[in-house]
Design a protein around this motif. Sequence first.
Motif, PDB file in Angstrom:
ATOM      1  N   SER A 283      86.081  55.913  46.594  1.00  0.00           N
ATOM      2  CA  SER A 283      85.996  54.478  46.881  1.00  0.00           C
ATOM      3  C   SER A 283      86.761  54.119  48.143  1.00  0.00           C
ATOM      4  CB  SER A 283      86.535  53.664  45.694  1.00  0.00           C
ATOM      5  OG  SER A 283      85.692  53.785  44.575  1.00  0.00           O
ATOM      6  N   ALA A 284      87.978  54.647  48.257  1.00  0.00           N
ATOM      7  CA  ALA A 284      88.777  54.394  49.464  1.00  0.00           C
ATOM      8  C   ALA A 284      88.083  54.973  50.689  1.00  0.00           C
ATOM      9  CB  ALA A 284      90.171  54.994  49.305  1.00  0.00           C
TER      10      ALA A 284
ATOM     11  N   ILE B 125      83.275  51.796  55.952  1.00  0.00           N
ATOM     12  CA  ILE B 125      82.826  50.453  56.322  1.00  0.00           C
ATOM     13  C   ILE B 125      83.671  49.908  57.469  1.00  0.00           C
ATOM     14  CG2 ILE B 125      82.579  48.070  55.519  1.00  0.00           C
ATOM     15  CD1 ILE B 125      82.088  49.219  52.688  1.00  0.00           C
ATOM     16  N   SER B 126      84.984  50.111  57.398  1.00  0.00           N
ATOM     17  CA  SER B 126      85.898  49.606  58.432  1.00  0.00           C
ATOM     18  C   SER B 126      85.625  50.233  59.795  1.00  0.00           C
ATOM     19  CB  SER B 126      87.355  49.875  58.034  1.00  0.00           C
ATOM     20  OG  SER B 126      87.688  49.200  56.850  1.00  0.00           O
TER      21      SER B 126
ATOM     22  N   ILE C 106      71.875  51.790  62.271  1.00  0.00           N
ATOM     23  CA  ILE C 106      72.298  52.148  60.919  1.00  0.00           C
ATOM     24  C   ILE C 106      73.557  52.996  60.994  1.00  0.00           C
ATOM     25  CG2 ILE C 106      71.655  53.308  58.769  1.00  0.00           C
ATOM     26  CD1 ILE C 106      68.720  52.883  59.609  1.00  0.00           C
ATOM     27  N   SER C 107      74.536  52.665  60.156  1.00  0.00           N
ATOM     28  CA  SER C 107      75.748  53.477  60.015  1.00  0.00           C
ATOM     29  C   SER C 107      75.664  54.244  58.697  1.00  0.00           C
ATOM     30  CB  SER C 107      77.003  52.602  60.018  1.00  0.00           C
ATOM     31  OG  SER C 107      77.178  51.959  61.247  1.00  0.00           O
TER      32      SER C 107
ATOM     33  N   LEU D 199      78.525  42.457  53.818  1.00  0.00           N
ATOM     34  CA  LEU D 199      79.695  43.012  53.127  1.00  0.00           C
ATOM     35  C   LEU D 199      80.988  42.414  53.668  1.00  0.00           C
ATOM     36  CD1 LEU D 199      78.747  46.817  52.921  1.00  0.00           C
ATOM     37  CD2 LEU D 199      78.483  45.064  51.151  1.00  0.00           C
ATOM     38  N   ILE D 200      81.103  42.349  54.976  1.00  0.00           N
ATOM     39  CA  ILE D 200      82.343  41.881  55.597  1.00  0.00           C
ATOM     40  C   ILE D 200      82.558  40.386  55.342  1.00  0.00           C
ATOM     41  CG2 ILE D 200      83.509  41.506  57.811  1.00  0.00           C
ATOM     42  CD1 ILE D 200      82.158  44.122  58.757  1.00  0.00           C
ATOM     43  N   ASN D 201      81.505  39.587  55.532  1.00  0.00           N
ATOM     44  CA  ASN D 201      81.640  38.141  55.373  1.00  0.00           C
ATOM     45  C   ASN D 201      81.977  37.738  53.936  1.00  0.00           C
ATOM     46  OD1 ASN D 201      81.033  37.838  58.071  1.00  0.00           O
ATOM     47  ND2 ASN D 201      78.895  37.276  57.732  1.00  0.00           N
TER      48      ASN D 201
END
Length: 329
Positions: free
Chosen positions: A72-73, A79-80, A3-4, A163-165
């Motif tokens: 938000s940023a 996430i990145s 988990i992140s 999220l990424i896909n």
Amino acid sequence: MKISYIIPVYNTNINKLNRCFESVKKSTTVEYEVIIINDGSTKTDTIDFCEMYCKKNAHRFKFFSYENSGVSAARNRGISNAEGDYIFFVDSDDQLTLSDINIDKYANFDIVLTDIVVNDGQCEKNHGFKKSGEVGEYQYIKDVLIDNYLWGPYAKFIKRKFLINNNIDFEENLINGEDAIFNLNMIMNKPRTIYVPKASYIYWKENFSSDSRMQNKFLAMVNSYIEIQKAFCSCIKNIECSSVQKRYLLKLSTDRFVINILECFIAGNSKGRENDEYNSIIENIKYMELGMSKIQRVMMYRIRMKSILLTKIYLNYLKFFQKLIKIGN
């Protein structure tokens, strides 16, 4: 499963930071990492504490610092930088609970929903979805429209690859409502979702008014509410449910939208807004009338005519009715 935990930080009090960070360490026994995103904090004690804490817990905690760009940023940057299988968003003034949720059991799900404990300093109240087990699109939207606390990004384990896909991130150009749009973007991409009725998150509710933001950033607030309603209308149109259910969801979202707009106009009026400014906004939301009742259409016209007393009376009526049927908080 790893988990992140993503925690944006902006000038947060160090006592709250310590409470938050320690709660993450105590809340889970699975593999995890903590991604702390400093969003341009100006308080040196906030930055120093984060750096010190991450050095002491370098095997779990990672610290990234950027210029101030908004929450938000900061979440998008989190996430990145994340490497975990699941993402879990945490606000730096909140904390996690001591839960026994075993995320490994839900590896086939894109989103795992859990309960939120809202603490206002005097009492605690649990908020969760209505039915345990798999959650469909209709139920998801219905529940987040009925309970304000459920459309935040927190108390949700979200698969990072999902999220990424699907290129899902937070809208960085809004000053309000980015959480709701983030949820709707997830729903639009057909996630497999399950609700586990166990608390994972404590939301510390601060008693403050949004009137000043409505007054000082009137146009930006109204435009944010318009974007939220656009997202709800688009999502409701495309989900799989009956036409009756779609009309019900549209009514819920439109009622919430009208309340938000009325509050903005009342707060904005104290700044002596010009009629042209009102007229311009009303013209931009005409297509929203799809879900409005006749009286709501009349109220939108009355706002343009700046009938503030009538607006306040109708706003109180709407809020009373929603409270009566236990919508909103």
